[in-house]
Design an enzyme around this catalytic site. Structure first.
Site, PDB file in Angstrom:
ATOM      1  N   GLU A  32       0.879  -1.170   0.000  1.00  0.00           N
ATOM      2  CA  GLU A  32       0.000   0.000   0.000  1.00  0.00           C
ATOM      3  C   GLU A  32       0.915   1.218   0.000  1.00  0.00           C
ATOM      4  OE1 GLU A  32      -2.728   0.252   3.299  1.00  0.00           O
ATOM      5  OE2 GLU A  32      -3.553   2.124   2.513  1.00  0.00           O
ATOM      6  N   ARG A 257       5.382 -12.980   9.870  1.00  0.00           N
ATOM      7  CA  ARG A 257       6.052 -11.703   9.607  1.00  0.00           C
ATOM      8  C   ARG A 257       7.482 -11.744  10.098  1.00  0.00           C
ATOM      9  NH1 ARG A 257       2.137  -7.743   9.084  1.00  0.00           N
ATOM     10  NH2 ARG A 257       3.574  -6.009   9.251  1.00  0.00           N
ATOM     11  N   LYS A 267       4.188   0.623   9.891  1.00  0.00           N
ATOM     12  CA  LYS A 267       4.310   1.896   9.183  1.00  0.00           C
ATOM     13  C   LYS A 267       3.759   3.059  10.003  1.00  0.00           C
ATOM     14  CE  LYS A 267       2.944   0.093   5.204  1.00  0.00           C
ATOM     15  NZ  LYS A 267       2.421  -0.027   3.848  1.00  0.00           N
TER      16      LYS A 267
HETATM   17  P1  ATP Z   1       2.698  -2.335   8.109  1.00  0.00           P
HETATM   18  O1  ATP Z   1       2.200  -3.218   9.206  1.00  0.00           O
HETATM   19  O2  ATP Z   1       4.136  -1.981   8.239  1.00  0.00           O
HETATM   20  O3  ATP Z   1       1.840  -1.148   7.828  1.00  0.00           O
HETATM   21  P2  ATP Z   1       1.464  -3.622   5.896  1.00  0.00           P
HETATM   22  O4  ATP Z   1       1.283  -5.075   5.868  1.00  0.00           O
HETATM   23  O5  ATP Z   1       0.250  -2.833   6.187  1.00  0.00           O
HETATM   24  O6  ATP Z   1       2.682  -3.276   6.829  1.00  0.00           O
HETATM   25  P3  ATP Z   1       1.662  -3.385   3.076  1.00  0.00           P
HETATM   26  O7  ATP Z   1       2.102  -2.252   2.256  1.00  0.00           O
HETATM   27  O8  ATP Z   1       0.251  -3.813   2.994  1.00  0.00           O
HETATM   28  O9  ATP Z   1       2.063  -3.060   4.550  1.00  0.00           O
HETATM   29  O10 ATP Z   1       2.612  -4.634   2.825  1.00  0.00           O
HETATM   30  C1  ATP Z   1       2.918  -5.174   1.568  1.00  0.00           C
HETATM   31  C2  ATP Z   1       3.257  -6.627   1.731  1.00  0.00           C
HETATM   32  O11 ATP Z   1       4.364  -6.771   2.608  1.00  0.00           O
HETATM   33  C3  ATP Z   1       2.116  -7.396   2.325  1.00  0.00           C
HETATM   34  O12 ATP Z   1       1.959  -8.603   1.618  1.00  0.00           O
HETATM   35  C4  ATP Z   1       2.540  -7.628   3.742  1.00  0.00           C
HETATM   36  O13 ATP Z   1       1.982  -8.795   4.264  1.00  0.00           O
HETATM   37  C5  ATP Z   1       4.060  -7.709   3.613  1.00  0.00           C
HETATM   38  N1  ATP Z   1       4.712  -7.359   4.873  1.00  0.00           N
HETATM   39  C6  ATP Z   1       4.541  -6.235   5.605  1.00  0.00           C
HETATM   40  N2  ATP Z   1       5.253  -6.279   6.745  1.00  0.00           N
HETATM   41  C7  ATP Z   1       5.912  -7.464   6.736  1.00  0.00           C
HETATM   42  C8  ATP Z   1       6.817  -8.117   7.640  1.00  0.00           C
HETATM   43  N3  ATP Z   1       7.190  -7.530   8.785  1.00  0.00           N
HETATM   44  N4  ATP Z   1       7.298  -9.323   7.305  1.00  0.00           N
HETATM   45  C9  ATP Z   1       6.938  -9.909   6.163  1.00  0.00           C
HETATM   46  N5  ATP Z   1       6.098  -9.364   5.268  1.00  0.00           N
HETATM   47  C10 ATP Z   1       5.572  -8.159   5.541  1.00  0.00           C
HETATM   48 MG    MG Z   2      -1.305  -4.069   4.669  1.00  0.00          MG
END
Ligand code: ATP
Ligand code: MG
Length: 552
Positions: A32, A257, A267
């Site tokens: 995102e 994760r 984030k």
């Molecule tokens: P955040 O919790 O930091 O806001 P998010 O999952 O909302 O992270 P996205 O931009 O949706 O952020 O993430 C893009 C991809 O990266 C998704 O498939 C998400 O599952 C993966 N991702 C995010 N954080 C991690 C992590 N700590 N380890 C592995 N994969 C991750």
């Molecule tokens: Mg997300």
């Protein structure tokens, strides 16, 4: 070469190819664009791109841009740059917002099938009606609206007739499902906001749980890899794909994760650190962002090696941040030049060295990698050494300089401290030493031994430089990352995460360019800061010190 060693996701892919379920593996990385990528995202990137590549498949970079309130083109650009820098090329670049029309049509299809309805309950009421883990939810009084009324209201939602939050579209599934995600989840909401891609075309936006499966299915993604917290949403994911009558059926697979000690990875928290001035931007070298790590001096190779080592599994404990440091040391050890830099200078005058004379000494660029050749370093009557390498009243077993003691200057001569010069406050400001011409490095001198070797920089040709040394940004990570966060993580921000020192480097460093990396003798690996280095001033960020107690 194989990117991913055997793991449970790879096994599923192998089976799906063998059984003929799929002819080709298609994955996607779906960020995102509401922040910069971090090391956790690197794991997701490496899994998605790496696995598809192992099967000669395809990976899309897809921006999951369905929330106009938080997204920005600045983030889109930084994400593209970071994915490329990590060493990956996407087959297609997609924006979820390009599918808004199709998603709308699929929502209309659900309404026509009696599987979605417009609800007038407020967000709070919807939450109340949802029930709990132990109690079933209650049906909304608007749940039984006719198909015609729902179609009309949904069209008017799109036309902008209602304000934010006045109405939502919900999937009609089961308010008493043991899985709360299936209790009539909201699938569209009203948001009168300008979108970075679609501008003001839309004022209704699909929710993640509805949009994501559609995006995957539209693109023909075969394996939709996501993190473990989406496990409970899998039944909803499958429901959406099936009821919306999508041609292709992606399979959602969850993995644990990546968490790393002494940092935060959400984030929201990273944004808070930036906005409240704890760091100087998303690319501050203390941040776990890809851009911060790049600026600190991490290499894509080191990040990839680290992520590979963490494996692919369902669990998600925190990995020791020292493991990351181990991999960057390993990567840089043979690649980068070694040099001497003084981060906290003390002037030394060598009283028996001829005034005005400069000699050029020979030194290996990297003794562990002789192919890198030799360099010349000037030596003269005046040099700088580290303040820490002198003590007026040393404890036992101190082998560096003190009055009357002799040490080896790396690549040069033995010097002996004869006199200590102090200022009016009693601070040591200069040492007067003598050198022994017989002891020149490389001449095979064996006359006597000294226990200490210290580094130095010739004073009249030295290039001034700023050194930035880092400590972990967050202390006590385990508590900070725990689910029930009792105290704000900001209470754990390390007030001493940055130390700035002004010193000197060898004259041949004058030619250094942003992102050049070096090993400074005894101080560790450093990167030339790409933002603050100017023609007049070199700035070095310490990537990592030379040693740690950590063993793999
Ligand atoms: P955040 O919790 O930091 O806001 P998010 O999952 O909302 O992270 P996205 O931009 O949706 O952020 O993430 C893009 C991809 O990266 C998704 O498939 C998400 O599952 C993966 N991702 C995010 N954080 C991690 C992590 N700590 N380890 C592995 N994969 C991750
Ligand atoms: Mg997300």
């Amino acid at each position: 070469m194989e990117n991913q060693t055997s793991n449970f996701i790879k096994d599923i892919m192998i089976k799906d190819l063998e059984s003929g379920k799929h002819q080709k593996i298609v994955t996607r990385f779906p960020p995102e664009p509401n922040g910069y990528l971090h090391i956790g995202h690197a794991k997701s990137i490496i899994i998605n791109f790496g696995l598809a590549d192992d099967f000669n498949g395809q990976t899309n970079l897809r921006f999951d841009d369905t929330n106009p309130l938080k997204e920005d083109i600045e983030f889109v650009n930084s994400i593209k740059e970071d994915v490329k820098w990590l060493g990956f090329e996407w087959d297609n670049l997609y924006f979820a917002s390009d599918y808004f029309e199709e998603m709308y049509n699929r929502a209309v299809l659900l309404i026509e099938k009696g599987l979605a309805y417009v609800d007038d309950l407020s967000a709070d009421e919807i939450r109340e009606y949802r029930g709990t883990l132990t109690e079933p939810g209650k049906n909304s009084p608007f749940r039984d609206r006719s198909v015609e009324e729902n179609l009309d209201l949904f069209k008017r939602m799109r036309a902008g007739e209602f304000g934010n939050g006045e109405k939502v579209l919900r999937a009609k599934i089961d308010m008493s499902s043991p899985n709360i995600n299936l209790r009539d989840p909201v699938i569209y909401r009203i948001a009168h906001a300008t979108h970075h891609n679609t501008g003001d075309k839309w004022c209704i936006y699909p929710m993640y749980a509805f949009a994501h499966p559609l995006e995957d299915a539209i693109e023909g993604v075969t394996h939709s890899i996501c993190t473990i917290e989406f496990e409970d949403q899998r039944p909803l994911y499958n429901w959406v794909v099936e009821k919306c009558e999508m041609k292709s059926t992606p399979q959602q697979i969850e993995f644990g994760r990546l968490n790393v000690t002494n940092t935060v990875m959400s984030k929201r928290k990273l944004k808070q650190l930036v906005e409240e001035g704890f760091v100087d931007g998303w690319d501050d070298p203390r941040m776990p962002t890809i851009s911060g790590m790049r600026r600190k001096g991490f290499t894509p190779e080191s990040i990839r090696a680290f992520v590979k080592e963490t494996g692919v599994h369902k669990g998600s404990g925190a990995v020791d941040s020292q493991m990351l440091e181990h991999y960057v040391r390993e990567d840089l050890k043979l690649k980068v030049p070694r040099t001497m830099g003084i981060i906290n200078p003390l002037k030394v005058v060598i009283t028996n060295y001829p005034e005005g004379q400069i000699e050029l000494l020979d030194a290996e660029i990297n003794p562990e990698n002789p192919d890198m050749g030799m360099r010349k370093i000037p030596f003269s009557r005046e040099i700088y050494i580290e303040k820490d390498d002198f003590m007026e009243n040393p404890p036992k077993k101190y082998f560096r300089l003190f009055p009357g003691n002799e040490v080896r200057l790396k690549h040069a001569y033995f010097i002996k401290c004869e006199e200590v010069v102090k200022d009016a406050n009693g601070e040591v400001v200069e040492l007067r030493c003598t050198y022994d011409p017989e002891t020149k490095s490389g001449t095979g001198f064996t006359g006597r031994k000294v226990k200490g070797t210290i580094h130095w920089v010739e004073a009249t040709h030295a290039v001034p430089a700023e050194f930035r040394l880092y400590e972990p940004l967050i202390l006590e990570t385990s508590e900070v990352n725990s689910e029930e966060e009792k105290t704000s993580f900001l209470d754990h921000v390390n007030p001493k995460s940055l130390e700035v020192l002004q010193g000197f480097v060898e004259p041949n460093m004058r030619e250094s360019r942003p992102q050049d990396k070096f090993q400074f003798f005894r101080h560790g690996y450093f990167n030339v800061d790409p933002k603050d280095t100017t023609v007049d001033k070199l700035v070095f960020n310490r990537i990592v010190s030379l040693k740690s107690s950590f063993k793999i």
